[in-house]
Motif scaffolding. Structure first.
Motif, PDB file in Angstrom:
ATOM      1  N   ARG A 100     -30.625  -8.595   8.017  1.00  0.00           N
ATOM      2  CA  ARG A 100     -29.964  -7.417   8.472  1.00  0.00           C
ATOM      3  C   ARG A 100     -28.346  -7.674   8.135  1.00  0.00           C
ATOM      4  NH1 ARG A 100     -32.569  -8.598  13.618  1.00  0.00           N
ATOM      5  NH2 ARG A 100     -34.737  -7.398  13.622  1.00  0.00           N
ATOM      6  N   LEU A 101     -27.830  -9.108   8.393  1.00  0.00           N
ATOM      7  CA  LEU A 101     -26.393  -9.091   8.086  1.00  0.00           C
ATOM      8  C   LEU A 101     -26.246  -9.045   6.349  1.00  0.00           C
ATOM      9  CD1 LEU A 101     -23.723 -10.616   8.822  1.00  0.00           C
ATOM     10  CD2 LEU A 101     -24.952 -12.761   7.884  1.00  0.00           C
ATOM     11  N   ASN A 102     -27.331  -9.626   5.758  1.00  0.00           N
ATOM     12  CA  ASN A 102     -27.117  -9.286   3.928  1.00  0.00           C
ATOM     13  C   ASN A 102     -27.206  -7.769   3.734  1.00  0.00           C
ATOM     14  OD1 ASN A 102     -27.300 -10.598   1.389  1.00  0.00           O
ATOM     15  ND2 ASN A 102     -29.029  -9.417   1.283  1.00  0.00           N
ATOM     16  N   THR A 103     -28.273  -7.142   4.505  1.00  0.00           N
ATOM     17  CA  THR A 103     -28.149  -5.639   4.388  1.00  0.00           C
ATOM     18  C   THR A 103     -26.708  -5.112   4.361  1.00  0.00           C
ATOM     19  OG1 THR A 103     -30.487  -5.317   4.719  1.00  0.00           O
ATOM     20  CG2 THR A 103     -29.159  -3.392   4.931  1.00  0.00           C
ATOM     21  N   VAL A 104     -26.091  -5.372   5.532  1.00  0.00           N
ATOM     22  CA  VAL A 104     -24.747  -4.770   5.568  1.00  0.00           C
ATOM     23  C   VAL A 104     -23.671  -5.257   4.667  1.00  0.00           C
ATOM     24  CG1 VAL A 104     -22.752  -4.819   7.568  1.00  0.00           C
ATOM     25  CG2 VAL A 104     -25.145  -4.586   8.260  1.00  0.00           C
ATOM     26  N   LEU A 105     -23.801  -6.371   4.286  1.00  0.00           N
ATOM     27  CA  LEU A 105     -22.954  -6.887   3.059  1.00  0.00           C
ATOM     28  C   LEU A 105     -23.319  -6.456   2.012  1.00  0.00           C
ATOM     29  CD1 LEU A 105     -20.985  -9.075   2.263  1.00  0.00           C
ATOM     30  CD2 LEU A 105     -22.696 -10.691   1.800  1.00  0.00           C
ATOM     31  N   GLN A 106     -24.426  -6.193   1.568  1.00  0.00           N
ATOM     32  CA  GLN A 106     -24.790  -5.460   0.106  1.00  0.00           C
ATOM     33  C   GLN A 106     -24.499  -3.975   0.372  1.00  0.00           C
ATOM     34  OE1 GLN A 106     -27.904  -3.123  -0.142  1.00  0.00           O
ATOM     35  NE2 GLN A 106     -27.351  -2.937  -2.256  1.00  0.00           N
ATOM     36  N   GLU A 107     -24.741  -3.400   1.330  1.00  0.00           N
ATOM     37  CA  GLU A 107     -24.120  -1.802   1.441  1.00  0.00           C
ATOM     38  C   GLU A 107     -22.703  -1.689   1.386  1.00  0.00           C
ATOM     39  OE1 GLU A 107     -27.991   0.021   4.234  1.00  0.00           O
ATOM     40  OE2 GLU A 107     -25.953  -0.450   4.997  1.00  0.00           O
ATOM     41  N   ASN A 108     -22.068  -2.550   2.030  1.00  0.00           N
ATOM     42  CA  ASN A 108     -20.645  -2.782   2.022  1.00  0.00           C
ATOM     43  C   ASN A 108     -20.060  -2.699   0.690  1.00  0.00           C
ATOM     44  OD1 ASN A 108     -17.735  -3.661   2.794  1.00  0.00           O
ATOM     45  ND2 ASN A 108     -18.357  -2.325   4.315  1.00  0.00           N
ATOM     46  N   ILE A 109     -20.500  -3.985  -0.009  1.00  0.00           N
ATOM     47  CA  ILE A 109     -20.175  -4.426  -1.236  1.00  0.00           C
ATOM     48  C   ILE A 109     -20.392  -3.155  -2.439  1.00  0.00           C
ATOM     49  CG2 ILE A 109     -20.255  -5.754  -3.344  1.00  0.00           C
ATOM     50  CD1 ILE A 109     -20.697  -8.064  -1.320  1.00  0.00           C
ATOM     51  N   ALA A 110     -21.548  -2.586  -2.293  1.00  0.00           N
ATOM     52  CA  ALA A 110     -21.967  -1.495  -3.347  1.00  0.00           C
ATOM     53  C   ALA A 110     -21.350  -0.250  -2.968  1.00  0.00           C
ATOM     54  CB  ALA A 110     -23.431  -1.111  -3.080  1.00  0.00           C
ATOM     55  N   GLY A 111     -20.823   0.114  -1.555  1.00  0.00           N
ATOM     56  CA  GLY A 111     -19.978   1.246  -1.306  1.00  0.00           C
ATOM     57  C   GLY A 111     -18.623   1.049  -1.212  1.00  0.00           C
ATOM     58  N   ILE A 112     -17.963   0.025  -1.559  1.00  0.00           N
ATOM     59  CA  ILE A 112     -16.801  -0.369  -1.148  1.00  0.00           C
ATOM     60  C   ILE A 112     -15.446   0.498  -1.533  1.00  0.00           C
ATOM     61  CG2 ILE A 112     -15.987  -1.566  -3.417  1.00  0.00           C
ATOM     62  CD1 ILE A 112     -15.122  -2.802   0.124  1.00  0.00           C
ATOM     63  N   ARG A 113     -15.884   1.456  -2.491  1.00  0.00           N
ATOM     64  CA  ARG A 113     -14.827   2.355  -3.009  1.00  0.00           C
ATOM     65  C   ARG A 113     -14.804   3.801  -1.536  1.00  0.00           C
ATOM     66  NH1 ARG A 113     -16.506   0.536  -7.636  1.00  0.00           N
ATOM     67  NH2 ARG A 113     -14.951   0.453  -9.347  1.00  0.00           N
ATOM     68  N   VAL A 114     -16.034   3.929  -1.176  1.00  0.00           N
ATOM     69  CA  VAL A 114     -16.280   5.028  -0.194  1.00  0.00           C
ATOM     70  C   VAL A 114     -15.397   4.320   1.098  1.00  0.00           C
ATOM     71  CG1 VAL A 114     -17.764   6.284   1.316  1.00  0.00           C
ATOM     72  CG2 VAL A 114     -18.181   5.926  -1.224  1.00  0.00           C
ATOM     73  N   VAL A 115     -15.862   3.119   1.341  1.00  0.00           N
ATOM     74  CA  VAL A 115     -15.441   2.449   2.629  1.00  0.00           C
ATOM     75  C   VAL A 115     -13.727   2.608   2.526  1.00  0.00           C
ATOM     76  CG1 VAL A 115     -14.895   0.388   3.640  1.00  0.00           C
ATOM     77  CG2 VAL A 115     -17.387   0.993   2.829  1.00  0.00           C
ATOM     78  N   LYS A 116     -13.290   2.370   1.428  1.00  0.00           N
ATOM     79  CA  LYS A 116     -11.732   2.142   1.382  1.00  0.00           C
ATOM     80  C   LYS A 116     -11.313   3.567   1.345  1.00  0.00           C
ATOM     81  CE  LYS A 116     -10.931  -2.119  -1.040  1.00  0.00           C
ATOM     82  NZ  LYS A 116     -10.097  -2.680  -0.028  1.00  0.00           N
ATOM     83  N   ALA A 117     -12.083   4.492   0.636  1.00  0.00           N
ATOM     84  CA  ALA A 117     -11.318   6.025   0.575  1.00  0.00           C
ATOM     85  C   ALA A 117     -11.356   6.624   1.976  1.00  0.00           C
ATOM     86  CB  ALA A 117     -12.058   6.763  -0.576  1.00  0.00           C
ATOM     87  N   PHE A 118     -12.278   6.271   2.686  1.00  0.00           N
ATOM     88  CA  PHE A 118     -12.359   6.836   4.304  1.00  0.00           C
ATOM     89  C   PHE A 118     -11.713   5.980   5.222  1.00  0.00           C
ATOM     90  CE2 PHE A 118     -15.541   9.370   1.710  1.00  0.00           C
ATOM     91  CZ  PHE A 118     -15.238  10.534   2.486  1.00  0.00           C
ATOM     92  N   VAL A 119     -11.162   4.853   4.662  1.00  0.00           N
ATOM     93  CA  VAL A 119     -10.500   3.834   5.563  1.00  0.00           C
ATOM     94  C   VAL A 119     -11.305   3.471   6.691  1.00  0.00           C
ATOM     95  CG1 VAL A 119      -8.161   3.547   6.868  1.00  0.00           C
ATOM     96  CG2 VAL A 119      -8.167   5.513   5.294  1.00  0.00           C
ATOM     97  N   ARG A 120     -12.626   3.113   6.317  1.00  0.00           N
ATOM     98  CA  ARG A 120     -13.476   2.563   7.448  1.00  0.00           C
ATOM     99  C   ARG A 120     -13.426   1.118   7.369  1.00  0.00           C
ATOM    100  NH1 ARG A 120     -15.156   5.290  11.216  1.00  0.00           N
ATOM    101  NH2 ARG A 120     -17.375   4.970  11.076  1.00  0.00           N
ATOM    102  N   GLN A 121     -12.643   0.331   6.827  1.00  0.00           N
ATOM    103  CA  GLN A 121     -12.750  -1.110   6.993  1.00  0.00           C
ATOM    104  C   GLN A 121     -12.921  -1.570   8.472  1.00  0.00           C
ATOM    105  OE1 GLN A 121     -10.492   0.813   5.146  1.00  0.00           O
ATOM    106  NE2 GLN A 121      -9.658  -0.374   3.546  1.00  0.00           N
ATOM    107  N   PRO A 122     -12.082  -1.108   9.210  1.00  0.00           N
ATOM    108  CA  PRO A 122     -12.389  -1.955  10.602  1.00  0.00           C
ATOM    109  C   PRO A 122     -13.380  -1.754  11.233  1.00  0.00           C
ATOM    110  CG  PRO A 122     -10.140  -0.644  10.400  1.00  0.00           C
ATOM    111  CD  PRO A 122     -10.918  -0.202   9.246  1.00  0.00           C
ATOM    112  N   TYR A 123     -14.380  -0.522  10.869  1.00  0.00           N
ATOM    113  CA  TYR A 123     -15.485  -0.018  11.362  1.00  0.00           C
ATOM    114  C   TYR A 123     -16.601  -1.074  10.629  1.00  0.00           C
ATOM    115  CZ  TYR A 123     -20.180   2.134  11.739  1.00  0.00           C
ATOM    116  OH  TYR A 123     -21.464   2.569  12.132  1.00  0.00           O
TER     117      TYR A 123
END
Length: 645
Positions: free
Chosen positions: A244-267
């Motif tokens: 589960r931890l690896n899934t969160v990491l993999q999804e976050n790295i793959a979607g890092i542009r979306v995360v940054k674009a929507f300012v979702r880093q804290p979440y």
């Protein structure tokens, strides 16, 4: 971790299957010579180790006998010496021989100990090297088998399993099995060998004293089984939480542009911290268990030593045992208690490997929903006729039907446009043609052959597909275009690129077709990736072409370029096109309008404009939108021109 929000612990892992670790160990059968060498070397090294206490006894006896002989020889006359020798239980000549040979016996014992130590070191090196060789070979085989199995599983399997979880099983779980085979299995075999050989020697040396430690061994074995049963489910849950931890990491790295674009880093940070907390908590449970295990094992060992010391001391005082025999007995006793001290390590490695082996074989034993029938023939070269005969389809064979009694008959060379709202079933239709999924009811046929009656590879090798989600692979642009035909010539690759309106932008790069493509094509724009994917499909020269909204990521100008090329390339090929805009498919031979999984209308553009209210409504609404967009573009162009003027 104070101040962080803690998630509730996920459900415990299911029951651990028995025998999965044994299945992993059987992979050693593929490396029989190396495995034999490893365990043969271990046996020799262990026997060399077991020989040392006998030489220690000889050296101690030589010293004690030599000291006694020296005292007797030093007495004033032969009469006294003979009297003392008689009391000591040996002839005087024997004491004189012991006195003369004491130093030589010490030297011989030391030499033999060194020789056997060297022998043990050499064979221990061979054992360690060959054990590592075999374990790496098993890991190699497991990784290959997992990857091969993943390649053959149907799409429904990936719909239900996350990428991160599959990656952990092919990497971390395989490594835990490998470590057990390289270390834990060797330790277990060595422990059994030491225990059996040492107990045999101890019985021969002094069976009465040996009987005093027999009750300790069942206690140690009970600890082994108890902690093994308790720890394996804990390690199974560790691996699940790590996934589960690896899934969160993999999804976050793959979607890092979306995360940054929507300012979702804290979440996302909190999401990762919560998964990390759960993994941390589980490891603490494991640590608590083993913090109890190791002291218990050492307690059992200490009790055994106390018992032996008491009885051995009594035997020495009563003259039943001499000092050299006691030292030999105590050294062999170490070889009995040494495996008991290794129980904690063996249990830990075995429990981790057992949990990981179960997760590995969950993949290897997974059954694909879409498989070839026994002795299924290949699909002959196709003309391109595609028939849906009362097709009904449900994902995972449950829930509401995505397609309901869909029927149509497409002739070779026709272009078919699929229109409809999101969720209407367009993608499901194109997924059934190459048999990514099997129809729940009815039949999908190509040239009259039910796709379930012929081999998968023979179907898919004759169908060119451009999916809505473009996936490129690491390598060069040329490698990606030639993905389906690695043997294609440069001219063929360039022709496919020109047909997909990709040649010009490829040649604008300094390295042209040898330009490296970043991970998932991140160095290219969406339109560029889409055109490379189209070129990749066209290079196959398929008789059936599937385009799943393949112009969705390009602008109007590029879309027109691609569409003009596709119009020429689709000529003579049966083509299925999913498009959001009617303007791109109005010239199709057949337009199928889908609504909630059913065919709402079917016909040409002209026929549908007359007979289908749904189609006419879609067309008119898009026509208004296109005029509005064109007006906005024109105004923008004029404004830009005035500024430049």
């Amino acid at each position: 971790m104070q101040g962080t929000r803690r998630l509730s612990s996920p459900p415990a892992a299911g029951p651990v299957k028995k025998g999965t670790l044994a299945r992993a160990i059987r992979y050693l059968g593929r490396h029989q010579r190396a495995t034999f060498a490893a365990y043969a070397a271990l046996i020799v090294a262990t026997l060399a180790q077991l020989a040392v206490p006998q030489f220690v006894q000889n050296m101690i006896n030589a010293v004690t006998n030599g000291v006694t002989a020296a005292e007797i020889v030093a007495l004033p006359n032969d009469t006294v010496r003979e009297s003392v020798a008689a009391v000591a239980g040996k002839p005087l000549e024997q004491f004189i021989s012991d006195y003369n040979m004491a130093e030589q016996l010490l030297i011989n014992g030391a030499v033999f100990i060194v020789v056997f130590a060297i022998m043990r070191g050499v064979f221990a090196f061979v054992q360690a090297y060959m054990a590592e060789w075999t374990s790496q070979g098993v890991a190699y085989e497991l990784r290959n088998d997992i990857f091969t199995r993943i390649q053959r599983l149907s799409f429904s399997y990936y719909d239900q399993h996350q990428t991160g979880q599959l990656m952990i099983r092919a990497t971390d779980d395989v490594e835990r099995v490998r470590v057990f085979i390289a270390q834990g299995l060797i330790l277990a075999f060595q422990a059994v060998l030491l225990l059996v050989a040492s107990m045999t020697v101890l019985f021969i040396t002094n069976w009465r004293l040996t009987l005093t430690i027999i009750p300790i061994l069942p206690v140690a074995m009970l600890l082994f089984m108890l902690f093994g049963r308790l720890s394996q489910p804990l390690f199974h849950e560790v691996q699940a939480r790590l996934s589960r931890l690896n899934t969160v990491l993999q999804e976050n790295i793959a979607g890092i542009r979306v995360v940054k674009a929507f300012v979702r880093q804290p979440y996302e940070q909190q999401r990762f911290h919560d998964s990390n907390d759960l993994l941390y908590d589980q490891w603490l449970k494991v640590a608590r268990l083993f913090s109890v295990l190791f002291p218990l094992i050492f307690l059992v060992g200490q009790i055994g030593q106390v018992v032996i010391l008491y009885f051995a001391g009594d035997y020495i005082l009563s003259g039943v045992m001499d000092l050299g025999e006691y030292q030999k007995f105590s050294l062999y006793l170490v070889f009995v208690f040494f495996p008991l001290g290794q129980l904690g390590i063996i249990i830990s490695l075995m429990a981790q490997a057992g949990a990981s082996a179960e997760r590995i074989f969950e993949i290897l034993d997974a059954e694909s929903d879409v498989v070839d029938k026994p002795n299924a023939p290949d699909l002959p070269p196709i003309q391109g006729r595609v028939t849906f005969d009362d097709v009904t389809f449900r994902y995972f064979n449950s829930g509401d039907a995505v397609l309901k009694d869909v029927s149509f008959d497409i002739q070779p060379g026709q272009t078919v446009a699929l229109l409809g709202a999101t969720g209407s079933g367009k993608t499901s239709i194109i997924n059934l043609i190459p048999r990514f999924y099997d129809a729940t009811g009815g039949a999908v046929k190509i040239d009259g052959h039910d796709v379930r009656d012929v081999t998968l590879d023979s179907i898919r090798s004759q169908i060119g597909i451009v999916l809505q989600e473009t996936n490129l692979f690491s390598g060069t642009i040329r490698d990606n275009i030639a993905f389906g035909r690695p043997d294609a010539s440069d001219d063929e690759v360039m022709a496919a690129a020109r047909a997909a309106a990709a040649h010009d932008f490829i040649m604008s790069f300094p390295d042209g077709y040898q330009t490296p493509v970043g991970e998932r094509g991140t160095t290219l724009s969406g339109g560029q990736k889409q055109r490379i994917a189209i070129a990749r499909a066209l290079l196959l020269r398929p008789n059936i072409l599937i385009l799943d909204d393949s112009t969705s990521s390009v602008d109007f100008t590029t879309e027109r370029q691609i569409q003009n090329a596709l119009d020429n390339l689709m000529h003579g090929r049966t083509s299925f096109v999913i498009a959001q805009r009617i303007s791109t498919v109005r010239n199709a031979d057949v337009i199928i309008v889908l609504d909630k999984g059913e065919i709402a209308a079917l016909g040409t553009h002209a026929e549908l404009m007359e007979n289908s209210a749904i189609y006419a409504e879609i067309y008119n609404s898009q026509l208004v939108d296109d005029r509005r967009d064109s007006g906005s573009d024109a105004a923008s162009s004029n404004g830009s021109g005035e500024q430049e003027g």
